[in-house]
Design an enzyme around this catalytic site. Structure first.
Site: not given
Ligand SMILES: CC[C@H](O)CC(=O)C(=O)O
Ligand SMILES: [Mn+2]
Length: 339
Positions: A197, A195
């Protein structure tokens, strides 16, 4: 349908909730989930941005009860499975049971990267409820690969079907993603997920690096809708993977149409890398802290970047949102003190 090489979980209806201050309506969820299902997205995550029971003054109040949003998504999906996120301590087993009762099929249990042990109860109860289970190791940049392996093994031993490396701060560089995924691949038997960002504009590169090392479960977010600068953009990702000959089973045109015609119009502003979201990645700060830090900066008349840099130095983790105001107040005090 051909066998998929990579299974995508769409997170715009959960991580994206941070970006729109948890203001999703039932109508928006109905439209987005239906279109995602029609595009053949296998998993769609729906909850408050901070997971089940996240709606609060501390994390941001939801406009709509998340159970109503989950129910709405379930009602329009023929094939896609609805996933829910749960951070032990914010959400409880009660909300997990409620979500399973109304049709959620996947539970993603999220802990700080060094605290997998707190996921034991929730993973095993999700299993008993017949849900597919994911261990979600957040802030993965804060631990070396060997620590990640140790924590992933715990989640695997509790019954997780998949363990994710979660770059919550968008701080990992591609070689660091590779190192972590490779180590997991060599040491655990269950599926590995990633996952990302986009705070350092590396979500796509990091996702591809993860896939190259063996990750087969990947999070994407349509139009990048997610905390900070958002996540790996799903419609772009499925196009790139298609060019690479990697099968996702997702209809590219339908994904593009959904992004353009349904999601873009509901965005308060396009998801982009601003100076603040860039600092999240640069300083290694939780992406969901962005709007809280901006609010505190306004309140105390300080530069939001100074707050984020200080939070990074203090290695603040998810759940410590209250520290944001403390840090802003301290910076304001220092700045107003006579030299
Ligand atoms: C606060 C939970 C968080 O947004 C989970 C997530 O998607 C991450 O840690 O990137
Ligand atoms: Mn996230």
């Amino acid at each position: 349908m051909a066998k998929q090489d990579v299974l995508i979980t769409e997170v715009a209806l959960r991580d994206g909730s941070h970006a729109i201050r948890h203001q999703y309506t039932v109508d928006q969820v109905l439209q987005i989930a239906k279109a995602l299902d029609e595009a053949n997205v296998p998993y769609i995550e729906v909850t408050h941005g901070d997971g089940l029971a996240g709606s609060s003054l501390q994390y941001g109040l939801s406009k709509t009860d998340e159970m109503a949003l989950i129910e709405a998504a379930v009602s329009v999906c023929q094939n896609a499975k609805i996933a829910v996120l749960l951070l032990p301590g914010i959400g409880t087993v009660e909300e997990l049971k409620q979500a399973a009762n109304i049709g959620a099929k996947m539970a993603r249990i999220a802990t700080h990267v060094t605290e997998a042990d707190v996921s034991r109860q929730h993973i095993s109860i999700a299993k008993e409820l017949g849900m597919e289970t994911v261990g979600f190791l957040m802030m993965a940049h804060m631990a070396p690969a060997r620590k990640l392996v140790e924590q992933a093994k715990l989640m695997e031993s509790y019954g997780a079907d998949t363990v994710y490396v979660v770059d919550s701060a968008g701080a990992l560089l591609p070689h660091q993603v590779k190192e972590r995924i490779k180590a997991l691949k060599e040491n655990i038997q269950v599926n590995i997920g990633f996952h990302g960002h986009n705070n350092l504009s590396l979500a796509m590169a990091n996702t591809l690096a993860a896939i190259e090392e063996g990750a087969t479960r990947i999070d994407g977010s349509v139009r990048c809708l997610g905390a900070g600068a958002g996540n790996t953009q799903t419609e772009v990702l499925v196009s790139v993977l298609d060019r690479l000959g990697i099968e996702t089973g997702i209809d590219i045109y339908k994904m593009m149409d959904l992004a353009e015609d349904i999601v873009a119009p509901i965005l308060p502003k396009p998801q982009e890398i601003t100076k603040d979201s860039l600092v999240l990645g640069y300083a290694g700060v939780y992406s969901s802290f962005l709007l809280h830090a901006q609010k505190a900066a306004k309140q105390f008349e300080v530069d939001s970047r100074d707050i984020l840099i200080e939070l990074g130095k203090r290695k603040v983790v998810g759940g410590q949102e209250d520290m944001i105001v403390d840090v802003a107040a301290e910076i304001a005090k220092k700045q107003s003190a006579p030299v």
